[in-house]
Design a protein around this motif. Structure first.
Motif, short mmCIF file in Angstrom:
data_model
loop_
_atom_site.label_atom_id
_atom_site.label_comp_id
_atom_site.label_asym_id
_atom_site.label_seq_id
_atom_site.Cartn_x
_atom_site.Cartn_y
_atom_site.Cartn_z
N THR A 83 0.84 -1.20 0.00
CA THR A 83 0.00 0.00 0.00
C THR A 83 0.88 1.24 0.00
O THR A 83 2.03 1.20 0.45
CB THR A 83 -0.92 0.03 1.23
N LYS A 84 0.33 2.33 -0.51
CA LYS A 84 1.03 3.61 -0.46
C LYS A 84 0.50 4.51 0.64
O LYS A 84 0.99 5.62 0.83
CB LYS A 84 0.90 4.33 -1.80
N TYR A 85 -0.52 4.04 1.36
CA TYR A 85 -1.17 4.87 2.36
C TYR A 85 -0.59 4.67 3.76
O TYR A 85 -1.00 5.35 4.69
CB TYR A 85 -2.67 4.58 2.39
N ARG A 86 0.31 3.75 3.92
CA ARG A 86 0.95 3.55 5.21
C ARG A 86 2.09 4.55 5.38
O ARG A 86 2.92 4.72 4.48
CB ARG A 86 1.48 2.12 5.33
N ARG A 87 2.13 5.20 6.51
CA ARG A 87 3.14 6.23 6.73
C ARG A 87 4.53 5.62 6.81
O ARG A 87 4.73 4.54 7.37
CB ARG A 87 2.85 7.00 8.03
N PHE A 88 5.50 6.36 6.25
CA PHE A 88 6.88 5.94 6.37
C PHE A 88 7.36 6.17 7.81
O PHE A 88 6.85 7.05 8.51
CB PHE A 88 7.77 6.73 5.42
N PRO A 89 8.35 5.42 8.25
CA PRO A 89 8.94 5.70 9.57
C PRO A 89 9.51 7.12 9.60
O PRO A 89 9.91 7.66 8.56
CB PRO A 89 10.05 4.64 9.69
N PRO A 90 9.56 7.73 10.77
CA PRO A 90 10.06 9.12 10.84
C PRO A 90 11.45 9.29 10.26
O PRO A 90 11.73 10.31 9.58
CB PRO A 90 10.03 9.42 12.35
N TRP A 91 12.36 8.34 10.49
CA TRP A 91 13.72 8.49 9.98
C TRP A 91 13.73 8.47 8.46
O TRP A 91 14.50 9.22 7.84
CB TRP A 91 14.62 7.37 10.53
N LEU A 92 12.88 7.64 7.85
CA LEU A 92 12.82 7.59 6.39
C LEU A 92 12.14 8.83 5.83
O LEU A 92 12.55 9.36 4.79
CB LEU A 92 12.08 6.32 5.95
N ASP A 93 11.12 9.31 6.53
CA ASP A 93 10.43 10.52 6.08
C ASP A 93 11.39 11.72 6.10
O ASP A 93 11.42 12.52 5.16
CB ASP A 93 9.23 10.77 6.99
N ASN A 94 12.18 11.85 7.16
CA ASN A 94 13.16 12.94 7.23
C ASN A 94 14.24 12.78 6.17
O ASN A 94 14.71 13.78 5.59
CB ASN A 94 13.80 12.98 8.62
N TRP A 95 14.62 11.55 5.91
CA TRP A 95 15.62 11.28 4.89
C TRP A 95 15.13 11.71 3.51
O TRP A 95 15.85 12.35 2.74
CB TRP A 95 15.96 9.79 4.90
N LEU A 96 13.88 11.40 3.20
CA LEU A 96 13.31 11.78 1.91
C LEU A 96 13.22 13.30 1.76
O LEU A 96 13.41 13.83 0.66
CB LEU A 96 11.92 11.15 1.76
N GLN A 97 12.95 13.99 2.85
CA GLN A 97 12.85 15.44 2.78
C GLN A 97 14.21 16.11 2.61
O GLN A 97 14.27 17.26 2.15
CB GLN A 97 12.18 15.97 4.05
N CYS A 98 15.30 15.42 2.94
CA CYS A 98 16.64 16.01 2.86
C CYS A 98 17.37 15.63 1.59
O CYS A 98 18.58 15.89 1.47
CB CYS A 98 17.46 15.57 4.07
N ARG A 99 16.69 15.02 0.62
CA ARG A 99 17.37 14.59 -0.60
C ARG A 99 17.95 15.77 -1.38
O ARG A 99 19.04 15.66 -1.96
CB ARG A 99 16.42 13.78 -1.47
#
Length: 489
Positions: free
Chosen positions: A286-302
């Motif tokens: 599914t694409k509706y499950r939230r990413f873990p916080p560490w992965l979410d922050n990682w994606l934002q810092c690309r």
């Protein structure tokens, strides 16, 4: 309505982009705007308002002295006189001076007060400045806004990211009027709703490179590790084994060996996060499950990781161009020439080495060119000129090509030396072997995602397909919407 980049917007706030309202400001030349205060921000705001056709009245404690710093068309007067001439007033004074307006409380009733103040540190007071102003003047319509722009940008005109103005107020009509005023001044207003959002708005200008802290720490850590690693292998090892002093290599050669490794590692981290996110979606179906916080922050810092990669690559090129200028390089060249003459060697041409260096330099130039393109398209003004498909093609497709070419650049640099025992000093692998680990993992991971069986399933998931729906249909159970399923990322 203009497209708005949300890269720098505050988190956890509901943002609404409102169209022009019916009761908005239609004819600027007929509207008088008041400003309480005569500081730098008030002067710049006055100039901006005049350029846009507004009449401005400024309230000052010392109007005779302040009038010398404003254009002659501006009405500079006392506070009491200024607030009676307009219904929209910018409060351009510090929080501690709000109480000086207490005697004008009856005159400010029903008027729109736009608080533009900032604090000196995050969460400096229990309540925001705008909320404090609202508590002092409950009969006035308090609006928070224009605090994220500087006096400099007001004078020169808003550009790129500085065009965004965050606005909030408990009164909808007052908020709409200030939003329309921001549009008239060529800003992009972002409605953050109630006045409770003012605390977050006031903290925005105080944040120093929030998304840069993690990438910078990673870059410095990698640079420190690989510098020490190269120092031990290329300086300490020859000294301990042959009493050979190579400490002169530290300022340029050791640094230059560190820079490309950090650059290609950071570029690999940019795309590794996307591979992990894709694997996460494939695993849960599914694409509706939230990413873990560490992965979410990682994606934002690309973006920050990519720009740092470009920085290290560009500095590596400059260092490489300076290598022949060193005095030590000239001595080594003369020694090689003398040894060739002494050995009576007329032609030292090595076809294999010639081809290796030619390809090595060519791949390096191509990878730097692609990295430059990625860096340029991350600039807001360039980014806004691209549609999503164009931006995705450059940042994703060309980004992977840049990583692949950079990997070839390192492979050709290493050539056969990866299999020669003398290059494993202190039983440690050469620098270029370590540099190839992460890029190889990313490239192999991307190849796996491109396999038809995997890419087809990933496309279905990103279009809304969920594995749980299939299980429920097979079992015949009644679908149950969990909070995770209805959460839109």
């Amino acid at each position: 309505m203009e497209s708005i980049s949300m890269m720098g917007s505050p988190k956890n706030l509901n943002e609404t982009f409102l169209p022009n309202v019916a009761n908005g400001i239609k004819d600027a030349s007929k509207v008088t705007i008041g400003i309480i205060g005569s500081g730098d921000f008030a002067k710049s705001l006055t100039i901006r308002l005049i350029r846009c056709g507004y009449h401005v009245v400024v309230g000052s404690r010392n109007p005779k002295h302040a009038a010398d710093f404003f254009p002659h068309v501006v009405d500079v007067t006392h506070h009491e006189d200024a607030v009676t001439k307009t219904n929209i007033i910018f409060v351009a004074i510090h929080r501690e001076h709000y109480i000086s307006l207490w005697d004008l409380k009856h005159l400010l009733a029903g008027k729109i007060l736009i608080d533009v103040s900032n604090n000196t540190r995050v969460d400096q007071y229990p309540d925001s400045n705008a909320e404090y102003l609202a508590s002092l003047f409950p009969d006035s319509l308090i609006v928070k806004g224009f605090n994220v722009i500087s006096a400099w940008s007001l004078q020169l005109g808003p550009k790129d990211a500085s065009r965004q103005v965050y606005i909030c107020s408990n009164n909808v009509q007052a908020r709409h009027q200030v939003i329309e005023l921001a549009r008239q001044l060529s800003f992009i207003p972002i409605d953050l709703g109630a006045l409770s959002s003012s605390r977050e708005i006031e903290n925005l200008p105080l944040r120093l490179f929030t998304l840069w802290k993690g990438p910078v720490v990673i870059a410095i850590s990698l640079a420190t590790f690989f510098f020490i690693y190269s120092f031990v292998r290329d300086v300490i090892h020859p000294y301990m084994r042959n009493q050979q002093s190579d400490f002169y290599k530290i300022p340029i050669e050791i640094v230059n060996k560190t820079l490309p490794i950090v650059a290609i590692t950071l570029l690999s981290l940019v795309y590794l996060s996307g591979l992990i996110a894709a694997a996460y979606q494939l695993y849960y179906g599914t694409k509706y499950r939230r990413f873990p916080p560490w992965l979410d922050n990682w994606l934002q810092c690309r973006k920050q990781l990519g720009l740092l990669s470009f920085f290290f690559a560009a500095v590596h090129v400059l260092y490489s161009l300076c290598l022949p200028m060193r005095r030590s390089e000239r001595y080594l060249f003369l020694n090689m020439a003398y040894q060739q003459v002494h050995a009576n060697v007329e032609n030292s041409w090595n076809e294999e080495e010639v081809w290796r260096i030619e390809m090595y330099i060519s791949f390096g130039i191509m990878s730097l060119g692609l990295l430059s393109l990625l860096a340029v398209t991350s600039i807001p003004s360039v980014n806004s000129a691209l549609n999503w498909r164009e931006f995705s093609f450059i940042q994703s497709t060309l980004g992977y090509i840049a990583l692949l070419i950079s990997t070839f650049h390192v492979l050709i640099y290493g050539w056969k030396r990866a299999f020669e025992e003398e290059y494993y000093r202190f039983y440690t692998p050469p620098n270029f072997v370590l540099a190839l680990v992460l890029p190889s993992v990313v490239i192999l991971g991307k190849i796996v995602l491109l396999l038809p069986c995997v890419s087809r399933k990933l496309r279905r998931i990103r279009r809304g397909w969920e594995k749980s729906h299939v299980i429920e249909e097979v079992s015949g159970s009644v679908p149950h919407l969990s909070p995770e399923r209805i959460t839109v990322m």
